[in-house]
Design a protein around this motif. Sequence first.
Motif, PDB file in Angstrom:
ATOM      1  N   GLY A  64       7.503  33.670 -45.326  1.00  0.00           N
ATOM      2  CA  GLY A  64       8.877  33.512 -44.845  1.00  0.00           C
ATOM      3  C   GLY A  64       9.796  33.090 -45.975  1.00  0.00           C
TER       4      GLY A  64
ATOM      5  N   SER B 288      11.901  34.950 -47.684  1.00  0.00           N
ATOM      6  CA  SER B 288      13.054  35.826 -47.928  1.00  0.00           C
ATOM      7  C   SER B 288      14.385  35.170 -47.589  1.00  0.00           C
ATOM      8  N   ARG B 289      14.366  34.062 -46.856  1.00  0.00           N
ATOM      9  CA  ARG B 289      15.617  33.367 -46.520  1.00  0.00           C
ATOM     10  C   ARG B 289      15.290  31.990 -45.930  1.00  0.00           C
TER      11      ARG B 289
ATOM     12  N   ILE C 278      14.575  28.224 -44.736  1.00  0.00           N
ATOM     13  CA  ILE C 278      13.755  27.108 -45.217  1.00  0.00           C
ATOM     14  C   ILE C 278      12.699  27.588 -46.212  1.00  0.00           C
TER      15      ILE C 278
ATOM     16  N   ARG D  57       8.877  40.165 -44.803  1.00  0.00           N
ATOM     17  CA  ARG D  57       8.965  41.620 -44.595  1.00  0.00           C
ATOM     18  C   ARG D  57      10.126  42.245 -45.356  1.00  0.00           C
ATOM     19  N   THR D  58      11.201  41.474 -45.590  1.00  0.00           N
ATOM     20  CA  THR D  58      12.438  42.060 -46.124  1.00  0.00           C
ATOM     21  C   THR D  58      12.462  42.002 -47.647  1.00  0.00           C
TER      22      THR D  58
ATOM     23  N   ASP E 277       3.807  41.620 -43.323  1.00  0.00           N
ATOM     24  CA  ASP E 277       4.042  41.072 -41.990  1.00  0.00           C
ATOM     25  C   ASP E 277       2.895  40.091 -41.691  1.00  0.00           C
ATOM     26  N   VAL E 278       3.223  38.823 -41.525  1.00  0.00           N
ATOM     27  CA  VAL E 278       2.167  37.814 -41.361  1.00  0.00           C
ATOM     28  C   VAL E 278       1.469  37.892 -40.001  1.00  0.00           C
TER      29      VAL E 278
ATOM     30  N   ASN F 108       5.192  29.097 -43.620  1.00  0.00           N
ATOM     31  CA  ASN F 108       6.554  28.822 -43.138  1.00  0.00           C
ATOM     32  C   ASN F 108       7.102  29.908 -42.215  1.00  0.00           C
TER      33      ASN F 108
ATOM     34  N   ALA G  74       5.846  23.375 -39.064  1.00  0.00           N
ATOM     35  CA  ALA G  74       5.821  23.349 -37.592  1.00  0.00           C
ATOM     36  C   ALA G  74       7.237  23.068 -37.110  1.00  0.00           C
TER      37      ALA G  74
ATOM     38  N   TYR H  10       7.277  28.843 -28.181  1.00  0.00           N
ATOM     39  CA  TYR H  10       7.525  28.327 -29.535  1.00  0.00           C
ATOM     40  C   TYR H  10       6.954  26.906 -29.659  1.00  0.00           C
TER      41      TYR H  10
ATOM     42  N   LYS I 275       3.840  25.703 -32.030  1.00  0.00           N
ATOM     43  CA  LYS I 275       4.008  24.678 -33.071  1.00  0.00           C
ATOM     44  C   LYS I 275       3.072  23.492 -32.808  1.00  0.00           C
TER      45      LYS I 275
ATOM     46  N   THR J 132      17.899  22.617 -38.011  1.00  0.00           N
ATOM     47  CA  THR J 132      18.262  22.960 -39.387  1.00  0.00           C
ATOM     48  C   THR J 132      19.092  24.240 -39.352  1.00  0.00           C
TER      49      THR J 132
ATOM     50  N   THR K  88      20.128  27.506 -40.141  1.00  0.00           N
ATOM     51  CA  THR K  88      19.685  28.711 -40.857  1.00  0.00           C
ATOM     52  C   THR K  88      20.075  29.926 -40.011  1.00  0.00           C
TER      53      THR K  88
ATOM     54  N   ASN L 243      19.169  30.026 -36.096  1.00  0.00           N
ATOM     55  CA  ASN L 243      19.938  29.429 -34.990  1.00  0.00           C
ATOM     56  C   ASN L 243      21.437  29.461 -35.261  1.00  0.00           C
TER      57      ASN L 243
END
Length: 254
Positions: free
Chosen positions: A15, A17-18, A20, A40-41, A65-66, A92, A144, A158, A162, A191, A193, A196
């Motif tokens: 994760g 690419s952007r 956190i 992925r990006t 892709d994880v 992440n 998490a 979600y 976590k 946070t 990002t 959200n």
Amino acid sequence: MSLFDLTGKTAFVTGASRGIGRVIAVALAQAGADVALVARTTEGLADTATDVKAAGREAVVIPADVTDQRAVARAVATAIGRLGHVDIVVNNAGGSNFMAGFRDLRLDGWEKLMRLNLTSAVYVCHAFAPHLLDRRSGSVINVASITGVAAAPLISPYGAAKAGLISLTKTLAVEWAADNVRVNALCPGWTATDLNRNLWDDQVAGPATIANVPMKRWAAAGEMAGPAVFLASDASSYLTGQAIIVDGGQTINT
Ligand SMILES: NC(=O)c1ccc[n+]([C@@H]2O[C@H](COP(=O)([O-])OP(=O)(O)OC[C@H]3O[C@@H](n4cnc5c(N)ncnc54)[C@H](OP(=O)(O)O)[C@@H]3O)[C@@H](O)[C@H]2O)c1
């Protein structure tokens, strides 16, 4: 500063690419680590790689892709091959793209979020286990969430994922402690990002979301950098199996 120095260390960040993940990858590089960047990006990964290189460190970009176990196995092998070894693993990649009360929940949504937020980390940890344990060295950081330590109304898959990730963290910490591999969870609160943006970018929803946060504000993604470098470094050499909560005090009263 030497306690937090990561010179000569290498990291694998999903994760990246952007958000956190990008902040953590760049902070690890600024502390001295070379970093494998997974998401992925490719455009986002390239931007993160530019920041890692600006810190004077090597960046290995691995689009993957994880949620795809074979892709994760290939990514882990590529990172070890390109970096020589990996010391720091940051799981992440994650998120939640819908809200629904449990009664209205579609079960395929449940399965997708479990795969993205929990099973992906299982794939990564399983692929890295022989490498970390044979080298008898490593720090795994599972990103998490405070939703994993409290109720998660409207985002039950979600929160459950976590919570499962925190459970996995504790179990691996015990199983791997004698081999000098530490495993901890980093649990951010709200946070700001892309995840959200619909909330913090809204004049009503933004303040309402953080109304019960004692610090009375959203976290910036950059505020997860220090805790991540701490968990990655020798500054936390006797710390394992913990869920480090970084939430402006939100869960103090829960
Ligand atoms: N923001 C918060 O308030 C908050 C709070 C608590 C916990 N967290 C957790 O912190 C982590 C990062 O969240 P964020 O806020 O930075 O979210 P974000 O800005 O949406 O970033 C999510 C990252 O995960 C990657 N990703 C998503 N699905 C993926 C997949 N299938 N394979 C590979 N990479 C994937 C994305 O890259 P691509 O789209 O390029 O693949 C992106 O780099 C997540 O685990 C999230 O649950 C966030």
